[in-house]
Design a protein around this motif. Structure first.
Motif, PDB file in Angstrom:
ATOM      1  N   GLN A 257       1.799 -13.601  -6.132  1.00 44.80           N
ATOM      2  CA  GLN A 257       0.852 -13.712  -4.754  1.00 44.80           C
ATOM      3  C   GLN A 257      -0.385 -12.821  -4.733  1.00 44.80           C
ATOM      4  O   GLN A 257      -0.057 -11.693  -5.487  1.00 44.80           O
ATOM      5  N   LEU A 258      -1.360 -13.225  -4.407  1.00 46.72           N
ATOM      6  CA  LEU A 258      -2.420 -12.337  -4.275  1.00 46.72           C
ATOM      7  C   LEU A 258      -2.148 -11.141  -3.548  1.00 46.72           C
ATOM      8  O   LEU A 258      -1.309 -10.772  -2.587  1.00 46.72           O
ATOM      9  N   GLY A 259      -2.693 -10.017  -4.102  1.00 46.65           N
ATOM     10  CA  GLY A 259      -2.424  -8.542  -3.339  1.00 46.65           C
ATOM     11  C   GLY A 259      -1.282  -7.948  -3.920  1.00 46.65           C
ATOM     12  O   GLY A 259      -0.855  -7.076  -3.287  1.00 46.65           O
ATOM     13  N   VAL A 260      -0.304  -8.598  -4.604  1.00 47.52           N
ATOM     14  CA  VAL A 260       0.819  -8.061  -5.096  1.00 47.52           C
ATOM     15  C   VAL A 260       1.097  -8.106  -6.553  1.00 47.52           C
ATOM     16  O   VAL A 260       0.987  -7.191  -7.430  1.00 47.52           O
ATOM     17  N   GLU A 261       1.104  -9.395  -7.085  1.00 50.86           N
ATOM     18  CA  GLU A 261       1.292  -9.598  -8.541  1.00 50.86           C
ATOM     19  C   GLU A 261      -0.276  -9.866  -9.147  1.00 50.86           C
ATOM     20  O   GLU A 261      -0.644  -9.627 -10.217  1.00 50.86           O
ATOM     21  N   GLN A 262      -1.132 -10.374  -8.528  1.00 53.57           N
ATOM     22  CA  GLN A 262      -2.347 -10.645  -8.740  1.00 53.57           C
ATOM     23  C   GLN A 262      -3.606  -9.874  -7.897  1.00 53.57           C
ATOM     24  O   GLN A 262      -3.343  -9.861  -6.806  1.00 53.57           O
ATOM     25  N   ASP A 263      -4.869  -9.791  -8.323  1.00 50.24           N
ATOM     26  CA  ASP A 263      -5.647  -8.917  -7.549  1.00 50.24           C
ATOM     27  C   ASP A 263      -6.005  -9.911  -6.305  1.00 50.24           C
ATOM     28  O   ASP A 263      -6.133 -11.108  -6.294  1.00 50.24           O
TER      29      ASP A 263
ATOM     30  N   PRO B   6      -2.708 -17.823  -0.816  1.00 50.11           N
ATOM     31  CA  PRO B   6      -2.511 -16.733  -1.681  1.00 50.11           C
ATOM     32  C   PRO B   6      -1.511 -16.967  -2.740  1.00 50.11           C
ATOM     33  O   PRO B   6      -0.884 -16.081  -3.524  1.00 50.11           O
ATOM     34  N   HIS B   7      -0.785 -17.924  -2.699  1.00 50.57           N
ATOM     35  CA  HIS B   7       0.604 -18.224  -3.557  1.00 50.57           C
ATOM     36  C   HIS B   7       0.002 -18.887  -4.750  1.00 50.57           C
ATOM     37  O   HIS B   7      -0.307 -20.117  -4.584  1.00 50.57           O
TER      38      HIS B   7
ATOM     39  N   ALA C 106       0.746  -1.182  -0.046  1.00 50.44           N
ATOM     40  CA  ALA C 106      -0.102   0.175  -0.219  1.00 50.44           C
ATOM     41  C   ALA C 106       0.818   1.249  -0.184  1.00 50.44           C
ATOM     42  O   ALA C 106       0.370   2.166  -0.765  1.00 50.44           O
ATOM     43  N   GLN C 107       2.275   1.422   0.605  1.00 53.20           N
ATOM     44  CA  GLN C 107       2.863   2.283   0.809  1.00 53.20           C
ATOM     45  C   GLN C 107       3.683   2.532  -0.487  1.00 53.20           C
ATOM     46  O   GLN C 107       4.503   3.317  -0.452  1.00 53.20           O
ATOM     47  N   GLY C 108       3.862   1.703  -1.181  1.00 53.43           N
ATOM     48  CA  GLY C 108       4.517   1.471  -2.487  1.00 53.43           C
ATOM     49  C   GLY C 108       5.799   1.093  -2.252  1.00 53.43           C
ATOM     50  O   GLY C 108       7.004   1.324  -2.987  1.00 53.43           O
ATOM     51  N   LEU C 109       6.165   0.620  -0.814  1.00 49.88           N
ATOM     52  CA  LEU C 109       7.497  -0.038  -0.648  1.00 49.88           C
ATOM     53  C   LEU C 109       7.908  -1.489  -1.266  1.00 49.88           C
ATOM     54  O   LEU C 109       9.044  -1.704  -1.126  1.00 49.88           O
ATOM     55  N   LEU C 110       6.758  -2.144  -1.598  1.00 51.11           N
ATOM     56  CA  LEU C 110       6.901  -3.243  -2.397  1.00 51.11           C
ATOM     57  C   LEU C 110       6.283  -3.108  -3.519  1.00 51.11           C
ATOM     58  O   LEU C 110       5.031  -3.080  -3.744  1.00 51.11           O
ATOM     59  N   PRO C 111       7.081  -3.267  -4.688  1.00 57.07           N
ATOM     60  CA  PRO C 111       6.513  -3.181  -5.955  1.00 57.07           C
ATOM     61  C   PRO C 111       5.262  -4.066  -6.201  1.00 57.07           C
ATOM     62  O   PRO C 111       5.264  -5.577  -5.953  1.00 57.07           O
ATOM     63  N   THR C 112       4.300  -3.726  -6.833  1.00 54.71           N
ATOM     64  CA  THR C 112       2.964  -4.496  -7.251  1.00 54.71           C
ATOM     65  C   THR C 112       2.829  -4.255  -8.728  1.00 54.71           C
ATOM     66  O   THR C 112       3.336  -3.291  -9.206  1.00 54.71           O
TER      67      THR C 112
END
Length: 188
Positions: free
Chosen positions: A112-118, A92-93, A51-57
């Motif tokens: 992973q859900l919420g990162v690369e996939q909805d 989620p994987h 959410a903070q943009g610290l982990l690329p999505t």
């Protein structure tokens, strides 16, 4: 009385400008997939960093990955083990199908859900059938949403841990505490 199914659903997404509540289009269900109406979803450090943009999505991805819900739709497939109305916990994987981990039958480290996939910060999520696990209807959705963190905690037992071995868990977060409690329950 027929209830009209909406063409979209609400979701919390990560966009270029930050986090926003948005409407997402309901897409046709792919083969060997299920649609789950989310009842509970947890918040973890991965979600906060995304959410903070610290982990690329992925662009404009729905956040969240620890969840439980009720199956609302099942794509036709032979031998489907999940049915409409089942209470489920979500793994989620997802599988990319091409990385070495996928080839070895391990958890994919790429999707992973919420990162690369909805993900699950939404009214619903669509997943491969292999990523949902039926839970007893008597289990609370809150407990079922802890499926992924509990599996992560149980991962501490996967190495060849002998009964006499001592294990140390570093950290103070909820996963660290869950891991400590899991190890204690197993006599570690």
């Amino acid at each position: 009385m027929n209830q009209r199914i909406s063409e979209s659903y609400r979701a919390v997404v990560r966009s270029e400008s930050g986090v926003a509540l948005a409407r997402r289009p309901r897409l046709p269900l792919p083969p060997v997939s299920v649609r789950v109406r989310i009842k509970r979803t947890g918040l973890c450090l991965t979600d906060c960093r995304a959410a903070q943009g610290l982990l690329p999505t992925a662009g404009y991805v729905t956040l969240g990955h620890e969840a439980s819900g009720i199956v609302s739709e099942v794509a036709e497939s032979k031998g489907a083990h999940i049915r409409v109305g089942d209470h489920v916990a979500i793994w989620p994987h997802l599988r990319c199908g091409v990385c070495q981990d996928c080839q070895l039958g391990l958890d994919c480290s790429r999707v992973q859900l919420g990162v690369e996939q909805d993900g699950t910060f939404a009214e619903e999520v669509t997943l491969p059938q292999g990523n949902v696990f039926r839970v007893p209807s008597t289990m609370s959705f809150e407990r079922a949403a802890y499926f992924e963190p509990l599996v992560a905690a149980l991962g501490a037992l996967l190495p060849a841990v002998a009964p006499k071995d001592t294990m140390y868990v570093h950290g103070e977060g909820r996963i660290a505490e869950l891991t400590r409690r899991t190890l204690r329950a197993c006599g570690k």
